[in-house]
Design an enzyme around this catalytic site. Structure first.
Site, PDB file in Angstrom:
ATOM      1  CG  HIS A  60      -2.267  -0.782   0.931  1.00  0.00           C
ATOM      2  ND1 HIS A  60      -3.348  -0.716   1.836  1.00  0.00           N
ATOM      3  CD2 HIS A  60      -2.168  -1.947   0.181  1.00  0.00           C
ATOM      4  CE1 HIS A  60      -4.180  -1.480   1.409  1.00  0.00           C
ATOM      5  NE2 HIS A  60      -3.792  -2.309   0.315  1.00  0.00           N
TER       6      HIS A  60
ATOM      7  CE1 TYR B 289      -4.745   3.600   9.148  1.00  0.00           C
ATOM      8  CE2 TYR B 289      -5.098   3.508  11.474  1.00  0.00           C
ATOM      9  CZ  TYR B 289      -4.522   2.962  10.344  1.00  0.00           C
ATOM     10  OH  TYR B 289      -3.679   1.972  10.508  1.00  0.00           O
TER      11      TYR B 289
ATOM     12  N   PRO C 184      -3.672   0.006  19.267  1.00  0.00           N
ATOM     13  CG  PRO C 184      -5.529  -1.249  18.756  1.00  0.00           C
ATOM     14  CD  PRO C 184      -4.730  -0.590  19.933  1.00  0.00           C
TER      15      PRO C 184
ATOM     16  CE  LYS D 117       4.302   2.876  13.386  1.00  0.00           C
ATOM     17  NZ  LYS D 117       4.452   2.297  12.105  1.00  0.00           N
TER      18      LYS D 117
ATOM     19  CE1 TYR E 100      -0.730   3.603   9.527  1.00  0.00           C
ATOM     20  CE2 TYR E 100       0.082   2.614   7.521  1.00  0.00           C
ATOM     21  CZ  TYR E 100      -0.914   2.926   8.305  1.00  0.00           C
ATOM     22  OH  TYR E 100      -1.820   1.712   8.300  1.00  0.00           O
TER      23      TYR E 100
END
Ligand code: FAD
Ligand code: DHB
Length: 394
Positions: free
Chosen positions: A76, A205, A297, A301, A389
């Site tokens: 991604h 998100y 979560p 990570k 990220y």
């Protein structure tokens, strides 16, 4: 199986940390034994993380377990952030000079590691009950355990605690030798897995006044969704229809319209916690992964931190056995914790900015709104999110 008297590295816990460490050591000719409390079926049926940083994916390749990931995993290049009815794409690759993440489930990572351990005749003793650690401050530490009703003891040069948050390793360190740092969040995540195509091509998100939600996936035909929920919520109170209705109400309308509903394969609630134990070493015992630290979560990570711990620790153990160089072992705790705290900060920040905290009052709500507005409008803020990220360097 005959009782084993000794090994070089005794690993407590057959989750991703423990299996990856034993695999990396074995490839360098270093003997290890893994003691796992649960059955293999149980370990392989747990649905957990879904996103691998490039560093974690590279480590799996270095361990010789990257082939299926590279075939079936989804690379991604971006994620989406939804705020109310707005959807904003973050181009991770463009923001980080070409870095990406790999969507590949922890369940698959663990299956690949078990297959590789079996292929190399690696010793993983499952259903090892009542593990107890001894002599951690001596040169001959050991672990005793019950297997098929017989008490056994294995001696080792080092014991590695890879046994997760509820394991025995961290609790074997005297309380006055550990500092514990903890933040428990006033909500959990209700997760649902279903064999339906994902609503979007990338992870979303989503922040909403009713609570956070996450649209994730395991494959083009398998979706993973999460909902922020109160801590006292019971899975039994969430039939599939209720889950889908609440999810769609929290997503932007254009995205909700693309959610394919279907029967759940798995549904579970996980509490959210930030936790770090310091230091990661006591005598001949080293801690790695969830045994040493927990992140909420948001930001994915947990598994990635377990991998970076194992990177530092495997390198240190290989240096010890190859050349008698103990610098890596001496500095393991400091090196791993430096990265752990940065991931703790990022996970705490992602959690704080995307979830609902009605109990914190109006000022906190406005700060959160301002933080999201800043994020969606500032390339600098987006670059910071993206850098964390995709994973900070090892
Ligand atoms: P674990 O995976 O916990 O493995 C530890 C192993 O040790 C287990 O197999 C356990 O059975 C064994 N063990 C425990 N006690 C003993 C003992 N006394 N003796 C012998 N063996 C023992 N991360 C994300 O990034 N995204 C997510 O969505 C996500 N969801 C999660 C959901 C849940 C319910 C949990 C618990 C974690 C989740 N995580 C998630 C975190 C991620 O899964 C962990 O960071 C990762 O599993 C850490 O790997 P580990 O090997 O260190 O620990
Ligand atoms: C998943 C879990 C996460 O915590 C996350 O940030 C992204 C994906 C998942 O399980 O797919």
């Amino acid at each position: 199986m005959a009782a084993l008297a000794s090994t070089s590295v005794l690993i407590i816990g057959g989750g991703p940390s423990g299996l990856l460490l034993s695999q990396l050591l074995h490839r360098q000719g270093i003997a290890s034994v893994v003691l796992e409390r649960r059955s293999r079926d149980h370990v392989l049926s747990r649905i957990r993380a879904g996103v691998l940083e490039q560093g974690a994916a590279d480590l799996l390749r270095a361990a010789g377990v990257g082939a299926r990931m590279d075939r079936d995993g989804l690379v991604h290049e971006g994620i989406e952030i939804a705020v109310g009815d707005r959807l904003h794409r973050l181009d991770l690759a463009a923001l980080t000079g070409g870095k990406t993440v790999m969507v590949y489930g922890q369940t698959e990572v663990t299956a690949d590691l078990y297959a590789a351990r079996d292929a190399m005749d690696g010793v993983v003793i499952d259903e090892a009950e009542g593990v107890a650690l001894h002599g951690l401050e001596t040169d001959a530490p050991s672990a005793s355990f019950l297997k098929d009703g017989t008490r056994q003891t294995i001696r080792a040069d080092f014991i590695i605690g890879c046994d997760g948050f509820h394991g025995v390793s961290r609790r074997s360190i005297p309380a006055d030798r550990l500092s514990l740092f903890e933040l428990v969040y006033p909500f959990g995540w209700l997760g649902l897995l279903a064999d339906v195509p994902p609503a979007a091509d990338e992870l979303v998100y989503a922040s909403h006044p009713d609570g956070f939600s996450l649209c994730s996936m395991r494959s083009p035909t398998r979706s993973r969704y999460y909902l922020q929920c109160p801590l006292d919520e019971k899975v039994a109170d969430w039939d599939d229809d209720r889950f889908w209705d609440v999810l769609c109400a929290r997503l932007p309308a254009e995205l909700a319209a693309r959610v394919t509903r279907g029967p759940s394969i798995e549904k579970s609630i996980a509490p959210l916690r930030s936790f770090v134990a310091e230091p990661l070493r006591h005598g001949r015992l080293f801690l790695a992964g969830d045994a040493a630290h927990i992140v909420p979560p948001t930001g994915a990570k947990g598994l990635n931190l377990a991998a970076s711990d194992i990177h530092y620790l495997s390198t240190a153990l290989i240096d010890h056995y190859r050349s008698g160089d103990d610098e890596g072992l001496e500095r393991y705790s400091e090196r791993a914790l430096a990265r752990v705290w940065k991931a703790e900060r990022f996970s705490w920040w992602m959690t704080s900015v995307l979830h609902s905290f009605p109990e914190k009052g109006g000022f906190a709500a406005r700060m959160q709104q301002a933080e999201l507005e800043y994020l969606l409008s500032s390339p600098a803020a987006q670059a910071s999110l993206a850098e964390n990220y995709v994973g900070l360097p090892y």
